[in-house]
Scaffold this motif. Structure first.
Motif, PDB file in Angstrom:
ATOM      1  N   ALA A  33      13.152   1.650  -1.820  1.00 65.03           N
ATOM      2  CA  ALA A  33      14.311   2.225  -1.121  1.00 65.03           C
ATOM      3  C   ALA A  33      14.932   3.379  -1.891  1.00 65.03           C
ATOM      4  N   HIS A  34      14.115   4.374  -2.239  1.00 64.28           N
ATOM      5  CA  HIS A  34      14.649   5.549  -2.923  1.00 64.28           C
ATOM      6  C   HIS A  34      15.434   6.430  -1.955  1.00 64.28           C
ATOM      7  N   PHE A  35      14.774   6.880  -0.898  1.00 59.92           N
ATOM      8  CA  PHE A  35      15.371   7.738   0.134  1.00 59.92           C
ATOM      9  C   PHE A  35      16.004   8.986  -0.456  1.00 59.92           C
ATOM     10  N   ASN A  36      15.546   9.412  -1.628  1.00 60.66           N
ATOM     11  CA  ASN A  36      16.221  10.469  -2.363  1.00 60.66           C
ATOM     12  C   ASN A  36      15.263  11.024  -3.422  1.00 60.66           C
ATOM     13  N   PRO A  37      14.936  12.319  -3.371  1.00 59.68           N
ATOM     14  CA  PRO A  37      13.994  12.885  -4.345  1.00 59.68           C
ATOM     15  C   PRO A  37      14.406  12.732  -5.797  1.00 59.68           C
ATOM     16  N   ALA A  44       7.952   3.648   4.828  1.00 55.66           N
ATOM     17  CA  ALA A  44       9.289   3.085   4.619  1.00 55.66           C
ATOM     18  C   ALA A  44      10.254   4.139   4.099  1.00 55.66           C
ATOM     19  N   GLU A  45       9.774   5.006   3.202  1.00 60.74           N
ATOM     20  CA  GLU A  45      10.625   6.069   2.680  1.00 60.74           C
ATOM     21  C   GLU A  45      11.002   7.069   3.777  1.00 60.74           C
ATOM     22  N   ALA A  46      10.035   7.442   4.600  1.00 59.26           N
ATOM     23  CA  ALA A  46      10.323   8.385   5.686  1.00 59.26           C
ATOM     24  C   ALA A  46      11.281   7.772   6.694  1.00 59.26           C
ATOM     25  N   LEU A  47      11.031   6.521   7.071  1.00 60.00           N
ATOM     26  CA  LEU A  47      11.874   5.842   8.052  1.00 60.00           C
ATOM     27  C   LEU A  47      13.295   5.654   7.518  1.00 60.00           C
ATOM     28  N   GLY A  48      13.403   5.166   6.284  1.00 58.13           N
ATOM     29  CA  GLY A  48      14.717   4.926   5.713  1.00 58.13           C
ATOM     30  C   GLY A  48      15.529   6.195   5.556  1.00 58.13           C
ATOM     31  N   THR A  49      14.868   7.278   5.094  1.00 54.24           N
ATOM     32  CA  THR A  49      15.591   8.537   4.924  1.00 54.24           C
ATOM     33  C   THR A  49      15.994   9.111   6.269  1.00 54.24           C
ATOM     34  N   ALA A  50      15.147   8.945   7.274  1.00 55.14           N
ATOM     35  CA  ALA A  50      15.481   9.426   8.616  1.00 55.14           C
ATOM     36  C   ALA A  50      16.706   8.697   9.165  1.00 55.14           C
ATOM     37  N   ILE A  51      16.730   7.381   9.013  1.00 56.92           N
ATOM     38  CA  ILE A  51      17.865   6.612   9.518  1.00 56.92           C
ATOM     39  C   ILE A  51      19.133   6.960   8.743  1.00 56.92           C
ATOM     40  N   LEU A  52      18.997   7.156   7.430  1.00 58.50           N
ATOM     41  CA  LEU A  52      20.153   7.532   6.627  1.00 58.50           C
ATOM     42  C   LEU A  52      20.698   8.888   7.065  1.00 58.50           C
ATOM     43  N   ALA A  53      19.811   9.855   7.276  1.00 58.54           N
ATOM     44  CA  ALA A  53      20.242  11.184   7.725  1.00 58.54           C
ATOM     45  C   ALA A  53      20.888  11.120   9.100  1.00 58.54           C
ATOM     46  N   SER A  93       0.832  -1.203   0.000  1.00 52.07           N
ATOM     47  CA  SER A  93       0.000   0.000   0.000  1.00 52.07           C
ATOM     48  C   SER A  93       0.869   1.256   0.000  1.00 52.07           C
ATOM     49  N   LEU A  94       0.308   2.346  -0.510  1.00 54.20           N
ATOM     50  CA  LEU A  94       1.043   3.606  -0.562  1.00 54.20           C
ATOM     51  C   LEU A  94       1.433   4.063   0.838  1.00 54.20           C
ATOM     52  N   ALA A  95       0.543   3.895   1.799  1.00 56.39           N
ATOM     53  CA  ALA A  95       0.852   4.330   3.167  1.00 56.39           C
ATOM     54  C   ALA A  95       2.090   3.627   3.709  1.00 56.39           C
ATOM     55  N   ARG A  96       2.197   2.326   3.470  1.00 52.87           N
ATOM     56  CA  ARG A  96       3.366   1.582   3.945  1.00 52.87           C
ATOM     57  C   ARG A  96       4.623   1.982   3.179  1.00 52.87           C
ATOM     58  N   ARG A  97       4.474   2.225   1.896  1.00 52.22           N
ATOM     59  CA  ARG A  97       5.633   2.657   1.115  1.00 52.22           C
ATOM     60  C   ARG A  97       6.134   4.019   1.578  1.00 52.22           C
ATOM     61  N   LEU A  98       5.217   4.922   1.864  1.00 56.39           N
ATOM     62  CA  LEU A  98       5.610   6.248   2.340  1.00 56.39           C
ATOM     63  C   LEU A  98       6.254   6.168   3.726  1.00 56.39           C
ATOM     64  N   ASP A 123       2.563   9.493  -6.702  1.00 64.25           N
ATOM     65  CA  ASP A 123       3.355   8.764  -5.707  1.00 64.25           C
ATOM     66  C   ASP A 123       4.746   9.382  -5.555  1.00 64.25           C
ATOM     67  N   ALA A 124       5.311   9.856  -6.660  1.00 61.80           N
ATOM     68  CA  ALA A 124       6.639  10.470  -6.597  1.00 61.80           C
ATOM     69  C   ALA A 124       6.617  11.723  -5.725  1.00 61.80           C
ATOM     70  N   ILE A 125       5.582  12.542  -5.887  1.00 58.54           N
ATOM     71  CA  ILE A 125       5.467  13.748  -5.062  1.00 58.54           C
ATOM     72  C   ILE A 125       5.336  13.370  -3.593  1.00 58.54           C
ATOM     73  N   ALA A 126       4.522  12.355  -3.316  1.00 60.67           N
ATOM     74  CA  ALA A 126       4.353  11.900  -1.930  1.00 60.67           C
ATOM     75  C   ALA A 126       5.667  11.351  -1.377  1.00 60.67           C
ATOM     76  N   TYR A 127       6.409  10.620  -2.191  1.00 58.92           N
ATOM     77  CA  TYR A 127       7.719  10.109  -1.778  1.00 58.92           C
ATOM     78  C   TYR A 127       8.646  11.259  -1.383  1.00 58.92           C
ATOM     79  N   VAL A 128       8.704  12.292  -2.225  1.00 54.48           N
ATOM     80  CA  VAL A 128       9.606  13.417  -1.975  1.00 54.48           C
ATOM     81  C   VAL A 128       9.245  14.127  -0.668  1.00 54.48           C
ATOM     82  N   VAL A 129       7.971  14.317  -0.445  1.00 55.54           N
ATOM     83  CA  VAL A 129       7.534  14.965   0.799  1.00 55.54           C
ATOM     84  C   VAL A 129       7.975  14.154   2.016  1.00 55.54           C
ATOM     85  N   MET A 130       7.744  12.856   1.979  1.00 55.79           N
ATOM     86  CA  MET A 130       8.097  12.008   3.118  1.00 55.79           C
ATOM     87  C   MET A 130       9.610  11.875   3.282  1.00 55.79           C
TER      88      MET A 130
END
Length: 229
Positions: free
Chosen positions: A64-68, A10-19, A3-8, A84-91
């Motif tokens: 696993a994008h973690f990158n706009p 994962a993107e927020a969590l992964g980018t946070a851990i990377l940062a 689902s989009l919610a789970r993907r978003l 979805d790409a816009i939502a990914y970038v926001v998260m």
């Protein structure tokens, strides 16, 4: 499909851990040594190692994008919808800033700071074009030829790019913005973020064009070259 919610998430969590890894390892390195080469080594090793972990564990969920710029190129290649790409970038952006705050909290620092580290000039901008081009080229070609090896390939590329690019390879608009909020070794002045981001987008788009041509199947190239009647 996840689902989009789970993907978003994962993107927020992964980018946070990377940062948190990028900034936290920089803070730790600064606390342990005054040698900038050692600091950069620690920073690059920690970032590369974490990329392998994050891409391997979260890749099956969100890609696993973690990158706009990764999400931008995937949208242009029609592997991700524009919505979805816009939502990914926001998260990704929210996650990156949260990750910086988390790193600061772990070391007892103010959650958000203003970096004074100047990163500007044609050499720095060219370095970001090169860094982003190489990252996207690695992802696109690796995904085509060895999808199971992408995590390692990306980690190795970023680890190398820390050292051969003048900018130490930010190659990520979300992390670039977030790093404007740390005074640590990993910081960048807020006024320099826009130019870095434009260079990163340019490098990513160039990679999409070049790799799209390089990876075009031979039979399609022959068909395109054949005379029309």
């Amino acid at each position: 499909m996840t689902s989009l919610a789970r993907r978003l998430a994962a993107e927020a969590l992964g980018t946070a851990i990377l940062a948190a890894t990028v900034v936290g390892s920089g803070i730790m390195a600064e606390a342990m040594t005054g040698d900038r080469a050692v600091m950069l080594l620690a920073n690059s090793l920690a970032t590369g190692a974490m990329l392998v972990v994050l891409i391997t564990t979260l890749g099956p969920i969100s890609g696993a994008h973690f990158n706009p710029v990764v999400s931008l190129v995937f949208a242009l290649r029609r592997d991700l919808t524009i919505r979805d790409a816009i939502a990914y970038v926001v998260m990704q952006t929210i996650g990156a800033i949260a990750g910086v705050a988390l790193a600061h909290a772990m070391f007892g620092l103010p959650l958000l700071q203003h970096s004074a580290t100047v990163r500007s000039g044609s050499g720095q901008w060219l370095a970001e074009i090169v860094a982003s081009f190489g990252l996207l080229a690695t992802i696109i070609a690796g995904g085509r030829h060895r999808p199971d090896a992408v995590a390692g390939l990306v980690a190795l590329y970023i680890g190398a790019a820390y050292w051969f690019t003048a900018s130490t390879s930010f190659a990520n608009p979300a992390l670039t913005l977030a790093r404007a909020f740390t005074q640590s070794f990993a910081g960048i002045r807020l006024a320099d973020v826009a130019a870095f981001t434009m260079a990163q987008v340019a490098g990513a788009l160039l990679a999409a064009i070049v790799m799209g041509w390089l990876l075009t199947p031979a039979q399609r190239q022959q068909a395109d070259a054949s005379p029309r009647r």
